[in-house]
Design a protein around this motif. Sequence first.
Motif, short mmCIF file in Angstrom:
data_model
loop_
_atom_site.label_atom_id
_atom_site.label_comp_id
_atom_site.label_asym_id
_atom_site.label_seq_id
_atom_site.Cartn_x
_atom_site.Cartn_y
_atom_site.Cartn_z
N GLU A 177 -21.80 0.97 31.35
CA GLU A 177 -22.14 -0.30 31.20
C GLU A 177 -21.38 0.83 29.70
O GLU A 177 -19.90 0.14 28.96
CB GLU A 177 -23.06 -0.87 30.52
CG GLU A 177 -22.97 -2.05 30.27
CD GLU A 177 -24.58 -2.69 30.55
OE1 GLU A 177 -25.37 -2.12 30.60
OE2 GLU A 177 -24.60 -4.17 29.87
N ALA A 218 -19.52 3.36 29.25
CA ALA A 218 -18.16 3.71 28.85
C ALA A 218 -17.85 2.40 29.25
O ALA A 218 -16.19 2.39 28.26
CB ALA A 218 -17.85 4.76 30.74
N ALA A 219 -17.83 1.36 29.76
CA ALA A 219 -17.33 0.33 29.89
C ALA A 219 -16.52 -0.41 28.66
O ALA A 219 -15.57 -0.76 28.13
CB ALA A 219 -17.11 -0.43 31.18
N ARG A 220 -17.39 -0.66 28.02
CA ARG A 220 -18.24 -1.89 26.77
C ARG A 220 -17.34 -0.76 25.79
O ARG A 220 -16.56 -1.51 24.40
CB ARG A 220 -19.17 -1.22 26.24
CG ARG A 220 -18.93 -2.46 25.68
CD ARG A 220 -20.69 -3.12 25.57
NE ARG A 220 -20.88 -4.11 27.07
CZ ARG A 220 -21.66 -5.27 27.16
NH1 ARG A 220 -23.35 -4.83 26.39
NH2 ARG A 220 -22.16 -4.91 27.93
#
Lengths: 216, 216
Positions: A28, A30-32
């Motif tokens: 999460e 990493a994605a954000r």
Amino acid sequence: MSDSRPGVADLLGVLAYAELTAFLRLAEDAARHAPTLTDRAELGDLAAAEYAHFRLLRDRLVSIGADPEEAMAPFTEALDGWHERTAPNDWMEALVKAYVGTGIALDFYREAAARVDEETQALVEEVLADEERCRFAAERVGAALEKDPVLNGRLALWARRMVGEALSQGRRVAEARPELAALLVSSDGEDVTRMFTRLTEAHGRRMAALGLTPGP
Amino acid sequence: MSDSRPGVADLLGVLAYAELTAFLRLAEDAARHAPTLTDRAELGDLAAAEYAHFRLLRDRLVSIGADPEEAMAPFTEALDGWHERTAPNDWMEALVKAYVGTGIALDFYREAAARVDEETQALVEEVLADEERCRFAAERVGAALEKDPVLNGRLALWARRMVGEALSQGRRVAEARPELAALLVSSDGEDVTRMFTRLTEAHGRRMAALGLTPGP
């Protein structure tokens, strides 16, 4: 010899949920927060490694006849609570969290290693072999601090909050699961407070390695 | 022989970013929507497999001399857009998305396989070997539909939205990247519309496999 003390399923359960939730939270983050696709892939690498550890722990639970879901259940609240209280707001905080969080977990593995059966010890060593994987996080933070020394205060405070929250959740768990606490303290009259002191000292060394000096 | 047509880096790039972002989004869905720790671990399994595919693709990009970040960059908007428009609201939607999304991606791999060099083909086959991994999602959805037939309408609509959004993002990508589009259509006068028709038919078969009947 396999170890059937009741604390062992607890130990594997808390580590398994810690790895599962670290995997999901790192993904999460990493994605954000990752500013580039390379950064995203790098934190993704770390997340995938946590997932591999989770698999090892889950398989070990099954092989000692424990139900992984039951073994993890007593620890979800404390670990989810820790993650909620330490949700990073930007990429630097995410990196410090990855480095500090992984470091605390590995210290905990090391504490546990001395006190479990051989098969569990082999598993712990396999996990510890991945220790270098979070080095990139330390390097990025170090480089950012050199460019912008003002970051130091904020990130030092952030890191301190992370270890503080970990100790407070750890104390709750130790009280709720006396068999786990008993497994983790050696027989010569040590108590969990001494263990927590060692974890805090290790955290201090990690802060120095990051180049973070303690705030006022 | 390695294939140096310009579409090949595009193809590997779009697949790499699709896998990286699928990994991160599945992890997020697992953390947010899984009703039990077993469910969470199962969707986590699928997420970790996507990450392993991403690694294969990234390594292949490096070995053909392409920069993975540059190769992925043209496709982030379309893929992020698809995920934003198909963010699941609950566990059933997350499972349908995992099954449908993985299915569309695998169809795309199959389309691509016939048109690339041998090394890339070997990679595609390695990914396709993981096809059974999302079977659990189909089984869960099937079981839920048997218990609660009213779900059918909502989930059929949901699945249709997913493939509709995929086709509209796919068309945008095909227009923006003519070299990729050229690589994907065979030489006998086929155009991308025919390929999209095949993907839509495959989607219909997957809906039937899930036990989802088309809505009115």
